[in-house]
Design an enzyme around this catalytic site. Structure first.
Site, PDB file in Angstrom:
ATOM      1  N   GLN A  97      36.679  62.446  56.460  1.00 18.60           N
ATOM      2  CA  GLN A  97      36.308  61.748  55.220  1.00 18.60           C
ATOM      3  C   GLN A  97      36.789  62.597  54.056  1.00 18.60           C
ATOM      4  O   GLN A  97      36.026  63.318  53.423  1.00 18.60           O
ATOM      5  CB  GLN A  97      34.790  61.581  55.159  1.00 18.60           C
ATOM      6  CG  GLN A  97      34.314  60.306  55.843  1.00 18.60           C
ATOM      7  CD  GLN A  97      32.900  59.971  55.427  1.00 18.60           C
ATOM      8  OE1 GLN A  97      31.974  60.666  55.833  1.00 18.60           O
ATOM      9  NE2 GLN A  97      32.731  58.954  54.612  1.00 18.60           N
ATOM     10  N   LYS A 210      51.128  53.135  64.016  1.00 19.30           N
ATOM     11  CA  LYS A 210      49.755  52.824  64.450  1.00 19.30           C
ATOM     12  C   LYS A 210      49.001  52.101  63.336  1.00 19.30           C
ATOM     13  O   LYS A 210      49.165  52.413  62.164  1.00 19.30           O
ATOM     14  CB  LYS A 210      49.062  54.160  64.777  1.00 19.30           C
ATOM     15  CG  LYS A 210      47.561  54.170  64.790  1.00 19.30           C
ATOM     16  CD  LYS A 210      47.025  55.547  65.172  1.00 19.30           C
ATOM     17  CE  LYS A 210      46.187  56.162  64.070  1.00 19.30           C
ATOM     18  NZ  LYS A 210      45.560  57.444  64.431  1.00 19.30           N
TER      19      LYS A 210
END
Ligand code: R5P
Length: 320
Positions: A97, A210
């Site tokens: 994060q 991805k």
């Protein structure tokens, strides 16, 4: 011990034991226990006044417990008048994060970097930090990389301290003597490290595109590079739920790769990771011991664990 002392929290005592063995010193005496209400108690039980105090503590699962323990040990060392407090954090948890993706979120990496400083930590020795944003937050004196280029830089300079585990992984792969080797980056974010690893191994490079659907679900959409009939090693910084790796292994096998190996510095192996990797057509899962791997090894027979203790010991000895 004279001018420095090395302490270990409870996060990875096995690694800390290996590091002090490399250094030829004993671990500093530290008491840790729980208060009846489960709060953490720590006490440094030797004189650290005027010394450089190293605290080895990856902030892996249980991350909240390990972070609090690290803060408390640092605070105790500060109050005991340590000269300098160096947090050796081989795996820096909460690093993913590192930016606000959706409105209302915190930036945990920045918050915990700030709290480390508040607790009295003067310097950080880190290894394969998740992103350059995290590196900026904690401004590690030592960010260890296992890449030879940076290793030799470390040798030349007085230890810059972001260490990389890639040389450790490269040495292991070299010994395997794999022919027709392709290093595969499982996404664009890992491409820089994968390219460096390919250079060191004298291998070709391929990259997978991805798409992340959720915290544990990703889709490997397409691959750039020639992998048909080749030995492939997918390199990443972290294997968490192994969603990224299992998708990457799947697409490589589907497109005709011969053998697939995966390697990452940090074997978080959370959630469905072990089940996914056990099921996947992968020859070997290579990780380092920045995070304890004893329990993972019991459940994942193809897990190979490499030690980063010599890298950490070398960095510590240059800062001691
Ligand atoms: C992503 O940016 C990281 O480098 C890893 O690819 C990711 O954290 C791996 O997560 P998981 O194993 O859950 O797919």
């Amino acid at each position: 011990m004279s001018g420095f002392a090395v302490f270990s929290g409870n996060a990875n005592k096995e690694l800390a034991g290996q590091v002090v063995k490399e250094l030829g010193v004993k671990l500093g005496r530290l008491k840790t226990e729980k208060f009846p209400d489960n709060e953490t108690y720590v006490r440094i039980e030797e004189d650290v006044e005027g010394k450089n105090v190293f605290i080895i503590q990856p902030t892996c699962n249980p991350a909240n417990e390990n972070l609090v323990e690290l803060f408390l040990i640092a605070d105790a060392a500060k109050r005991a008048k340590a000269r300098k407090i160096i947090a050796v954090i081989p795996y820096f948890g909460y690093a993913r994060q590192d930016r606000i993706v959706r409105e209302g979120e915190p930036i945990s990496a920045q918050l915990f970097a700030g709290l480390l400083r508040k607790a009295g930590v003067n310097e950080v020795v880190a290894m394969d930090l998740h992103s350059s944003a995290v590196e900026k937050f904690i401004r590690p004196e030592t960010h260890l990389h296992a890449l030879p280029k940076i290793q030799s830089y470390l040798e030349r300079k007085q230890a810059k301290k972001h260490l990389h585990a890639l040389p450790v992984i490269a040495d292991y792969l070299k010994k395997k003597g794999l022919k027709n080797l392709v290093v595969v980056s499982p996404d664009l974010g890992a491409l820089k490290n994968a390219t460096e690893q390919a250079r060191v191994l004298n291998a070709d490079i391929a990259v997978i595109h991805k798409k992340r659907i959720s915290g544990s679900r990703v889709i490997a959409e397409k691959i750039e590079g020639d992998i048909r009939g080749k030995n492939c090693v997918i390199i990443d910084d972290i294997i968490s739920t192994a969603g990224t790796m299992s998708q990457a292994i799947g697409i490589l096998k589907k497109l005709g790769a011969k053998n697939v190996f995966v390697a990452a510095t940090h074997g978080v192996l959370a959630g469905k990771a072990i089940a996914r990797l056990n099921k996947a057509p992968v020859k070997e899962v290579i990780v380092t011991n920045t995070i304890p791997q004893k329990e993972h090894r019991k459940k994942l027979k193809k897990l190979k664990v490499l030690s980063v203790a010599p890298l950490l010991a070398s960095a510590i000895s240059k800062m001691a």
